[in-house]
Design a protein around this motif. Structure first.
Motif, short mmCIF file in Angstrom:
data_model
loop_
_atom_site.label_atom_id
_atom_site.label_comp_id
_atom_site.label_asym_id
_atom_site.label_seq_id
_atom_site.Cartn_x
_atom_site.Cartn_y
_atom_site.Cartn_z
N ILE A 44 0.84 -1.21 0.00
CA ILE A 44 0.00 0.00 0.00
C ILE A 44 0.86 1.25 0.00
CG2 ILE A 44 -1.64 1.34 1.35
CD1 ILE A 44 -2.83 -1.32 2.34
N TYR A 45 1.82 1.33 0.92
CA TYR A 45 2.60 2.56 1.06
C TYR A 45 3.49 2.82 -0.16
CZ TYR A 45 1.07 3.41 5.81
OH TYR A 45 0.31 3.70 6.91
N ARG B 30 2.43 2.00 -3.16
CA ARG B 30 1.47 2.07 -4.28
C ARG B 30 1.68 0.95 -5.28
NH1 ARG B 30 1.54 6.07 -0.46
NH2 ARG B 30 0.36 7.95 -1.07
N TRP C 275 -0.05 -1.55 -6.55
CA TRP C 275 -1.43 -2.03 -6.54
C TRP C 275 -1.57 -3.44 -7.11
CZ3 TRP C 275 -2.72 0.95 -3.10
CH2 TRP C 275 -2.55 2.32 -3.13
N LEU D 14 -0.70 -5.69 -4.32
CA LEU D 14 -1.75 -5.66 -3.30
C LEU D 14 -2.93 -6.53 -3.72
CD1 LEU D 14 -2.97 -4.50 -0.69
CD2 LEU D 14 -3.86 -2.61 -2.06
N ALA E 159 -6.27 1.69 1.45
CA ALA E 159 -5.77 1.48 0.09
C ALA E 159 -6.79 1.96 -0.95
CB ALA E 159 -5.46 0.01 -0.13
N ARG E 160 -8.06 1.65 -0.72
CA ARG E 160 -9.09 2.07 -1.68
C ARG E 160 -9.12 3.59 -1.82
NH1 ARG E 160 -12.08 -1.99 0.90
NH2 ARG E 160 -13.18 -0.44 2.18
N ARG F 203 -6.11 4.93 -3.79
CA ARG F 203 -6.25 4.68 -5.23
C ARG F 203 -7.33 5.57 -5.84
NH1 ARG F 203 -6.05 -1.94 -5.72
NH2 ARG F 203 -5.66 -1.50 -7.93
N SER G 20 -2.32 7.73 8.50
CA SER G 20 -3.22 7.44 7.39
C SER G 20 -3.91 8.70 6.89
CB SER G 20 -4.27 6.41 7.82
OG SER G 20 -3.66 5.18 8.15
#
Length: 642
Positions: free
Chosen positions: A482-483, A485, A487, A490, A511-512, A515, A546
Motif C-alpha cells: 500500500i505505502y 502504491r 497495486w 496488493l 488502500a481504496r 487509489r 493514514s
C-alpha cells in the motif's frame, strides 16, 4: 601515542565507539576525543594526537560533512598520507575527499567478513606497518573473536522414550547458551539450528542453510538421575571432526557438564574465553521442570493463561534451585511481558517488585545474562527513552551476539528515529537466527522502513510461506504494498486466503481511498477520529499517519494539537502492541510525507522525542533528509511536551 586517531561528528558517537572497540580487539591503540584531559586545551591535544597517529579514520556522515572540525582533521590526514575514510549513512565525502576510496559501513554491525570493514582493516594494517608476522597475529586475533559461526544442533534423544525429547532439546539449548555466554564465538540461535533433525543434520546441509562454519551435534541419554552426553564438533567445509567427547554425570552436576562441553568446544576452535561462574550443583527436579517450561516459552506466549502457567512453574523452579540464573532471567522476562502487554492480575507495584527481584537475582548470579536487562527496561514508561536505552545498552554490552537482544535494541533504535541503526541490528539478528520470528520480522520491517521495498517484499513472500498462519506477516506485506502504491501486488495479496482477514479491513479501506479517494468516506474517517479523541483524549499513530497520507494533513495536525500523549510517560500504563508506539513514525515509505512537513517536530515534542534528541545529541535519520532545519526546530520545542 596511539596507532589510530578517529575523527567523527558527535551524532555518530555510537558508531565511532564501536569501530574503536573493534580496532582495539585487533591489538591497535586507538584515540578519540572522549579521552580529552581536563588540564589542557582540547585543540592542542587533538592536533598532537592527530599528527602522531599512523592512521586517521574519518567517519563521514551528513553531520560530519557539515563539520569544520572533521573536514580540518580529514585534510590534515590527507596531507600526511594517513587518511582512512568510511561512511555510515547516505552522505558521501565532500570534495576533495571524494577522490579517495571510502569504505561503505552503512549496514555494518561488527561483522568481520563485511567487505567495507575488511577494506578499513587492510588500510590501517598498511599504514601502521602491521605486515608479515604482526599482521598475521592481528588477523588471527580477529578470526578467533569474530569469524567462526557455530550451529549447536538439537542433540538426539536416546532415552528410549519419545516423550523425553523436551529433555534432550533443553540440554542442547543450555549448552548453546553456555557457549554463547562464556566464549567469544558467534552462535546461531536455537530457532534456526534446532530445525535440523535426522538426516538433515549433515554438516554440508547446515553450512548451506545457515552459513555455519562449525556444527556441534550430539546425543543425550537419560536414566533416572544419571545423564550421559556424547558430542562432536565438526568443521563444515571439510566435514572433519575436530573434537568429540563423552560425559556422564548426575543431574545435580549438569552445570559443570555444560561448562566442560563449552570449554572443550572453545579450546578446539582455539577461542579465548572466560567461563562464567555457575553453581556446581542443581536440584534434578528443578532442572527437569525448567526444561519443560523452556519448551513452553519458545516463541511468543499465547495469552494470559499460558503466561500464568509458565510463571507458576518458573517460580517453583527458582524455589527448588535459587541459584539458577537463567531461570530467574526467564521468569523476569515473562512477568514483564504480562505487565506491559497482557492483563496482570496483581497491582503494578507488586508486579514491578517481582520483576526487579527476578532480574537482579539473575544478574547477581550471572552478570553475563544480558537478556535480564530487558525486563528492567520494560519497567520504564515508554516515553522514558534515555532510561530504557541505558538498560538496553547493558544488555547489548553483555550479549552482543544474542538475536533476541539485537532485535529488541533494534526496535528501540527505530522508535527514536535511528532506522538505519535498527536495520543493522535486525540484519545481524537475522543472520544469526534466520528462522526466529522476531528477528525475521524486524529485518523485513526495517528494510521496508528504509525504503528498500524491493528487498523487503521478497522477504515478506518468504515469511508468508514460512509462517502462513501469521496475521502480523500478512499485514506487514500488505502495508508495504500500500505505502509503495504497488497495486498489482496488493491485489494478489488480498486475493490469497489471509489469516485473520478482519484485521486487514482498515488497511484495505485506506488502500481504496489512496487509489480512488471518496470525499464522503474521508469525511467520515475524520469524524471517527475526532470522536475517538473526545472519548479517550488521545489518538492512534496509525490513524494520524493514514489521514496525512490521504491528503488530510491539516486535519491530522489539528488532532495532534488537541491530543494528549501523557500515558506514554506513566510508569503504570501498559504498552500498546502494534505500531502505534513504534518506529512507523520514521518509516520513509510509510510516513515520509509527514516527516517532511515542518510541523512534524511538534508531534515529536509531544512524545518526548525532542527532549531525548537534544539531551543525547543522537538525532533521527530524518534530521538529514527533510527540507527544513529539523535540529533547530527540535531544540526550540524541547521541553514542550503536552
Amino acid at each position: 601515542m596511539s596507532d589510530v586517531f578517529i575523527s567523527y561528528a558527535r551524532s555518530t558517537e555510537p558508531q565511532a565507539r564501536q569501530i574503536g572497540e573493534a580496532l582495539r580487539a585487533l591489538g591497535y591503540g586507538v584515540w578519540r576525543d572522549d579521552e580529552l584531559p581536563a588540564h589542557r586545551a582540547f585543540s592542542d591535544v587533538i592536533e598532537e594526537r592527530l599528527r602522531a597517529a599512523k592512521a586517521v579514520v574519518v567517519i563521514w556522515s551528513a553531520d560530519a560533512v557539515k563539520s569544520d572540525w572533521v573536514r580540518a582533521e580529514a585534510d590534515a590526514a590527507r596531507e600526511m598520507g594517513t587518511l582512512v575514510q568510511l561512511r555510515v549513512d547516505a552522505a558521501k565525502p565532500p570534495m576533495p575527499f571524494n577522490r579517495i576510496q571510502c569504505a561503505d559501513l552503512r549496514d555494518w554491525a561488527g561483522e568481520s567478513e563485511t567487505p567495507g570493514w575488511r577494506k578499513v582493516v587492510a588500510s590501517i594494517a598498511d599504514l601502521t606497518g602491521n605486515s608479515g608476522a604482526d599482521a598475521r597475529l592481528v588477523a588471527t586475533s580477529f578470526a578467533k573473536s569474530s569469524e567462526p559461526l557455530l550451529a549447536v544442533l538439537a542433540f538426539d534423544n536416546l532415552s528410549g522414550d519419545p516423550n523425553m525429547s523436551y529433555f534432550s532439546d533443553g540440554v542442547s539449548e543450555e549448552i548453546l547458551q553456555t557457549i554463547a555466554q562464556t566464549t567469544k564465538l558467534r552462535v546461531i540461535g536455537r530457532g534456526s539450528s534446532f530445525q535440523f533433525r535426522g538426516s538433515d543434520k549433515a554438516a554440508a546441509h547446515v553450512k548451506r542453510s545457515l552459513k555455519a562454519t562449525y556444527v556441534l551435534d550430539g546425543a543425550v541419554r537419560r536414566s533416572g538421575t544419571r545423564v550421559r552426553i556424547s558430542a562432536q564438533l565438526i568443521e563444515c567445509a571439510g566435514e572433519t571432526t575436530l573434537w568429540s567427547g563423552r560425559f556422564e554425570r548426575e543431574l545435580s552436576d549438569i552445570f559443570a557438564l555444560q561448562d566442560e562441553i563449552a570449554e572443550s568446544v572453545a579450546t578446539a576452535l582455539d577461542a579465548i574465553f572466560t567461563p562464567a561462574k555457575t553453581p556446581e550443583t542443581i536440584d534434578p527436579a528443578a532442572y527437569e521442570l525448567y526444561l519443560r517450561v523452556l519448551q513452553m516459552s519458545v516463541g511468543n506466549v499465547a495469552g494470559d493463561v499460558a503466561a500464568a502457567e509458565i510463571i507458576r512453574q518458573l517460580e517453583e523452579v527458582t524455589k527448588l534451585a535459587p541459584k539458577f540464573g537463567r531461570a530467574w532471567a526467564l521468569l523476569a522476562g515473562i512477568r514483564a511481558g504480562v505487565l506491559r502487554y497482557g492483563s496482570p492480575t496483581e497491582p503494578y507495584r507488586v508486579m514491578r517488585a517481582k520483576i526487579v527481584e527476578a532480574a537482579e537475582t539473575a544478574l547477581e548470579l550471572n552478570p553475563g545474562l544480558g537478556i535480564a536487562y530487558q525486563p528492567l527496561a520494560a519497567l520504564e514508561a515508554f516515553g522514558h527513552y534515555a532510561a530504557r536505552e541505558a538498560l538496553l545498552k547493558k544488555a547489548l554490552a553483555t550479549a552482543a551476539h544474542d538475536p533476541q537482544v539485537l532485535t529488541v535494541t533494534g526496535f528501540f533504535s527505530g522508535e527514536v528515529g535511528r532506522v538505519h541503526e535498527a536495520l543493522a541490528r535486525a540484519k545481524r539478528a537475522f543472520d544469526l537466527d534466520p528462522v526466529q520470528f522476531g528477528a525475521a520480522y524486524a529485518y523485513a520491517t526495517f528494510l521496508d522502513f528504509e525504503d528498500r521495498y524491493d528487498e523487503a517484499k521478497v522477504l515478506w513472500d518468504v515469511f508468508r510461506a514460512q509462517w502462513p498462519e501469521s496475521g502480523m506477516v500478512a499485514r506487514a506485506a500488505i502495508a508495504g504494498a500500500i505505502y509503495h502504491r504497488d497495486w498489482e501486488r496488493l491485489d494478489r495479496l488480498t486475493e490469497a486466503n489471509l489469516p485473520e482477514p478482519g484485521s486487514a479491513r482498515g488497511m484495505l479501506w485506506f488502500a481504496r481511498n489512496l487509489r480512488d479517494p471518496d470525499p464522503s468516506s474521508l469525511a467520515r474517517a475524520v469524524g471517527r477520529a475526532q470522536k475517538e479523541l473526545e472519548r479517550t483524549g488521545t489518538i492512534h499513530f496509525d490513524w494520524l499517519i493514514s489521514l496525512f497520507e490521504l491528503g488530510l494533513a491539516d486535519e491530522a495536525f489539528e488532532l495532534i494539537a488537541r491530543a494528549s500523549f501523557a500515558y506514554m510517560f506513566d510508569l503504570e500504563q501498559p504498552w500498546a502492541s502494534g505500531s502505534r508506539h513504534g518506529s512507523v513514525l520514521f518509516s520513509v515509505g510509510g510516513n515520509g510525507l509527514m516527516m517532511r512537513d515542518p510541523r512534524f517536530p511538534r508531534f515529536c515534542a509531544k512524545l518526548g522525542l525532542c527532549d531525548y534528541w537534544v539531551k543525547t545529541d543522537m538525532w533521527p535519520d530524518c534530521a538529514d533528509r527533510v527540507p527544513y532545519d529539523f535540529r533547530a526546530e527540535a531544540r526550540r520545542l524541547a521541553g514542550a511536551r503536552a
